[in-house]
Design a protein around this motif. Structure first.
Motif, short mmCIF file in Angstrom:
data_model
loop_
_atom_site.label_atom_id
_atom_site.label_comp_id
_atom_site.label_asym_id
_atom_site.label_seq_id
_atom_site.Cartn_x
_atom_site.Cartn_y
_atom_site.Cartn_z
N VAL A 137 -31.37 69.67 -20.17
CA VAL A 137 -30.88 68.86 -21.29
C VAL A 137 -29.50 69.33 -21.74
CG1 VAL A 137 -31.28 68.22 -23.70
CG2 VAL A 137 -33.19 68.23 -22.09
N LEU A 138 -29.35 70.63 -21.92
CA LEU A 138 -28.08 71.17 -22.40
C LEU A 138 -26.95 70.94 -21.40
CD1 LEU A 138 -29.34 74.57 -23.90
CD2 LEU A 138 -28.76 72.46 -25.14
N TYR A 139 -27.23 71.17 -20.12
CA TYR A 139 -26.19 71.03 -19.09
C TYR A 139 -25.78 69.58 -18.90
CZ TYR A 139 -23.90 71.05 -14.54
OH TYR A 139 -23.01 70.85 -13.51
N ILE A 140 -26.76 68.69 -18.77
CA ILE A 140 -26.44 67.29 -18.48
C ILE A 140 -25.79 66.63 -19.69
CG2 ILE A 140 -27.48 65.03 -18.00
CD1 ILE A 140 -29.42 66.49 -16.12
N LYS A 141 -26.24 66.97 -20.89
CA LYS A 141 -25.57 66.44 -22.08
C LYS A 141 -24.10 66.87 -22.13
CE LYS A 141 -28.80 65.37 -25.78
NZ LYS A 141 -29.17 65.69 -27.17
N ASN A 142 -23.85 68.10 -21.77
CA ASN A 142 -22.48 68.62 -21.76
C ASN A 142 -21.63 67.90 -20.71
OD1 ASN A 142 -20.35 70.62 -22.42
ND2 ASN A 142 -20.73 71.34 -20.34
N ARG A 143 -22.21 67.66 -19.54
CA ARG A 143 -21.47 66.97 -18.48
C ARG A 143 -21.17 65.52 -18.86
NH1 ARG A 143 -18.78 69.91 -15.10
NH2 ARG A 143 -18.87 68.23 -13.55
N PHE A 144 -22.15 64.85 -19.44
CA PHE A 144 -21.94 63.46 -19.84
C PHE A 144 -20.95 63.35 -20.99
CE2 PHE A 144 -25.04 62.14 -16.95
CZ PHE A 144 -25.21 60.76 -16.98
N ALA A 145 -20.89 64.37 -21.84
CA ALA A 145 -19.95 64.35 -22.97
C ALA A 145 -18.50 64.37 -22.49
CB ALA A 145 -20.21 65.55 -23.88
N GLN A 146 -18.30 64.82 -21.26
CA GLN A 146 -16.94 64.85 -20.71
C GLN A 146 -16.50 63.50 -20.17
OE1 GLN A 146 -16.78 68.12 -17.88
NE2 GLN A 146 -17.85 69.49 -19.28
N ILE A 147 -17.43 62.54 -20.11
CA ILE A 147 -17.08 61.17 -19.71
C ILE A 147 -16.57 60.44 -20.94
CG2 ILE A 147 -17.94 59.00 -18.73
CD1 ILE A 147 -20.15 60.63 -17.35
N ASP A 148 -15.35 59.97 -20.90
CA ASP A 148 -14.70 59.43 -22.09
C ASP A 148 -15.36 58.16 -22.61
OD1 ASP A 148 -12.86 61.47 -22.14
OD2 ASP A 148 -11.44 60.42 -20.85
N LYS A 149 -15.63 57.22 -21.72
CA LYS A 149 -16.13 55.91 -22.16
C LYS A 149 -17.66 55.88 -22.16
CE LYS A 149 -12.16 53.07 -20.85
NZ LYS A 149 -11.73 51.84 -20.13
N GLN A 150 -18.22 55.40 -23.29
CA GLN A 150 -19.66 55.29 -23.40
C GLN A 150 -20.22 54.30 -22.38
OE1 GLN A 150 -21.76 57.10 -24.99
NE2 GLN A 150 -23.59 55.92 -24.53
N SER A 151 -19.43 53.27 -22.05
CA SER A 151 -19.90 52.27 -21.08
C SER A 151 -20.14 52.92 -19.71
CB SER A 151 -18.87 51.13 -20.94
OG SER A 151 -17.60 51.66 -20.58
N TYR A 152 -19.31 53.89 -19.34
CA TYR A 152 -19.50 54.60 -18.07
C TYR A 152 -20.77 55.47 -18.13
CZ TYR A 152 -14.69 53.29 -16.81
OH TYR A 152 -13.55 52.59 -16.51
N ARG A 153 -20.99 56.09 -19.28
CA ARG A 153 -22.19 56.91 -19.44
C ARG A 153 -23.45 56.06 -19.28
NH1 ARG A 153 -20.71 59.98 -25.09
NH2 ARG A 153 -18.57 60.54 -24.55
N ILE A 154 -23.42 54.89 -19.91
CA ILE A 154 -24.57 53.99 -19.83
C ILE A 154 -24.79 53.53 -18.40
CG2 ILE A 154 -25.45 51.72 -20.51
CD1 ILE A 154 -24.07 52.15 -23.22
N LEU A 155 -23.73 53.15 -17.73
CA LEU A 155 -23.83 52.65 -16.36
C LEU A 155 -24.34 53.73 -15.41
CD1 LEU A 155 -23.33 50.28 -14.45
CD2 LEU A 155 -21.00 51.13 -14.12
N ILE A 156 -23.73 54.90 -15.47
CA ILE A 156 -24.15 56.00 -14.58
C ILE A 156 -25.58 56.41 -14.89
CG2 ILE A 156 -23.74 58.42 -13.97
CD1 ILE A 156 -20.74 57.88 -14.58
N GLY A 157 -25.87 56.58 -16.17
CA GLY A 157 -27.21 57.01 -16.57
C GLY A 157 -28.28 56.02 -16.19
N SER A 158 -28.04 54.74 -16.44
CA SER A 158 -29.06 53.72 -16.16
C SER A 158 -29.30 53.56 -14.66
CB SER A 158 -28.65 52.38 -16.77
OG SER A 158 -27.40 51.95 -16.27
N VAL A 159 -28.26 53.72 -13.84
CA VAL A 159 -28.43 53.65 -12.38
C VAL A 159 -29.33 54.79 -11.90
CG1 VAL A 159 -27.26 53.95 -10.16
CG2 VAL A 159 -26.29 52.42 -11.89
N ILE A 160 -29.08 56.00 -12.38
CA ILE A 160 -29.91 57.14 -11.98
C ILE A 160 -31.34 56.98 -12.46
CG2 ILE A 160 -30.22 59.64 -12.19
CD1 ILE A 160 -27.17 59.85 -12.53
#
Length: 426
Positions: free
Chosen positions: A245-268
């Protein structure tokens, strides 16, 4: 009695009366909110999971739809504020000027509901806790004389919410004490007990059934060393969950756009659900199925691959759900993982070592052990799991194993996802 003493006595009586009324209201509102969220989640998760099981395309659609709706709600309805989970409560109780605003109640209610019913691999427990805390915080803000009782009223709300969610008043009180307050005062005891009593009375009136309908017949002393082994494994596995949880949250926080986070996360998430549908939502549907069939499961290749896949992927998918904007925490994932870990160990022991242990017992004890290790609250885990099954036959082994798992987890890694604080860069 002097006039000053009389005035002080009258003031204390007025404060007590107002605290009583506030605690009664907090208890009822938190219980109503928690039961409503639980029933709505169970109802719609069952419907949508069935739809996805029949037509696999929904496993691809649901996660991105749910995370997108949560994003738009946050942007246009909830003041563009991200939900931080239980850390929000810690920040509020530690700072006299900080408060939980009223919008946190609908924010966590709807975001938690949408996350789980659309396949996000977490649970509604933390959403319930923070929404309940917000109800307590709002009540505290209504009276100047309550200013010094902020933590107590927040804890009263949390205890009532946990009580209603898990049908366990003792677990509610212990969670508020072990995780949030960490100290007991007369006011804490009074407000929490009043709120919990109302919450428990409310669920009794509604005739809320235990989440898991199981019958525990007995446990055997010869299994105790294996229980200890389960506690150690659960402690180590909880650290894997925490660090994921701590590592992946930190990695996703480095993605600037929330839309990219949603897209990457939902695909996985979608791909993972196609491979292992048991990861859908909080996963209680899979645990219920295993409870009913645990005594007849054989150690086959497909079973081993499925269990290993779940133990490896569940922490990752939970982390991605939260990092992509989903609402929830590690309560449900911990119990889910503990059930599968316990079953896996029991089947291995029976197959290779002729141990003659009861798989159902290992599943139940595993749930408590993982929860205890993940949140560092063994007594909460003990009464919460016993409340979930409405059976105290395993009370002693659960207590011992919960203490072992927490000790193991703290030895390996001293933090939980709620207590970890990133080091500031100087």
């Amino acid at each position: 009695m002097t006039k000053t003493a009389q005035l002080r006595k009258n003031h204390k009586w007025i404060v007590l009366q107002k605290l009583t009324v506030a605690s009664l209201l907090i208890g009822f509102l938190c219980a109503f909110m928690a039961v409503s969220l639980k029933r709505l989640t169970e109802h719609y998760e069952e419907i949508l999971f069935h739809k996805a099981s029949v037509n696999w395309i929904f496993f691809l659609i649901f996660p991105i739809f749910g995370l997108s709706i949560i994003y738009f709600l946050r942007q246009y309805l909830f003041k563009k504020k991200e939900n931080k989970g239980i850390k929000e409560i810690f920040e509020t109780t530690a700072n006299t000027n900080k408060k939980l605003p009223v919008y946190k109640v609908p924010s966590h209610f709807f975001n938690g509901l949408l996350t789980v019913v659309f396949g996000g691999s977490t649970g509604i427990e933390v959403s319930t806790v923070v929404a309940s805390a917000a109800i307590g915080s709002v009540a505290q803000q209504k009276e100047n004389m309550f200013r010094r009782y902020k933590t107590e009223l927040i804890c009263a709300g949390i205890a009532a919410g946990i009580t209603a969610l898990f049908s366990s008043p003792i677990a509610g009180i212990l969670f508020a004490l072990e995780v949030i307050s960490k100290k007991i005062t007369k006011t804490f005891a009074f407000t929490t007990i009043v709120a919990v009593a109302i919450a428990y009375g409310f669920i009794l009136v509604l005739d809320e059934k235990p989440l898991f309908a199981v019958t525990v017949s007995t446990w055997h002393l010869h299994a105790f060393p294996y229980f200890i082994l389960l506690g150690i494994l659960a402690g180590a596995n909880s650290v894997y969950l925490t660090k994921s949880v701590l590592y992946i949250k930190n990695r996703f926080a480095q993605i600037d756009k929330q839309s990219y986070r949603i897209l990457i996360g939902s695909v996985i998430i979608s791909v993972s659900l196609l491979v292992l549908p048991q990861l859908y939502g909080e996963g209680y549907h899979a645990v219920k199925t295993l409870f009913n069939t645990s005594g007849s499961i054989a150690l086959t290749t497909s079973f081993v691959l499925t269990i290993l896949g779940i133990l490896v992927l569940k922490p990752i998918i939970t982390s991605i759900t939260l990092a992509s904007g989903g609402d929830g925490g590690v309560f449900a994932p911990s119990m889910f993982l503990g059930a599968f870990l316990g079953l896996f160990l029991a089947i291995i022991l029976n197959t290779f070592f002729d141990s003659n242990v009861i798989p159902l017992n290992f599943m139940i004890i595993g749930m408590a052990a993982m929860l205890s290790a993940s949140i560092h609250a063994p007594f909460t885990a003990l009464f919460l799991i016993c409340g979930l099954i409405n059976d105290y036959t395993l009370f002693f082994p659960i207590l011992v194993v919960s203490l072992v798992s927490k000790t193991t987890a703290k030895f390996i890694y001293p933090y939980t996802v709620y207590t970890y604080q990133p080091k500031s860069v100087k």
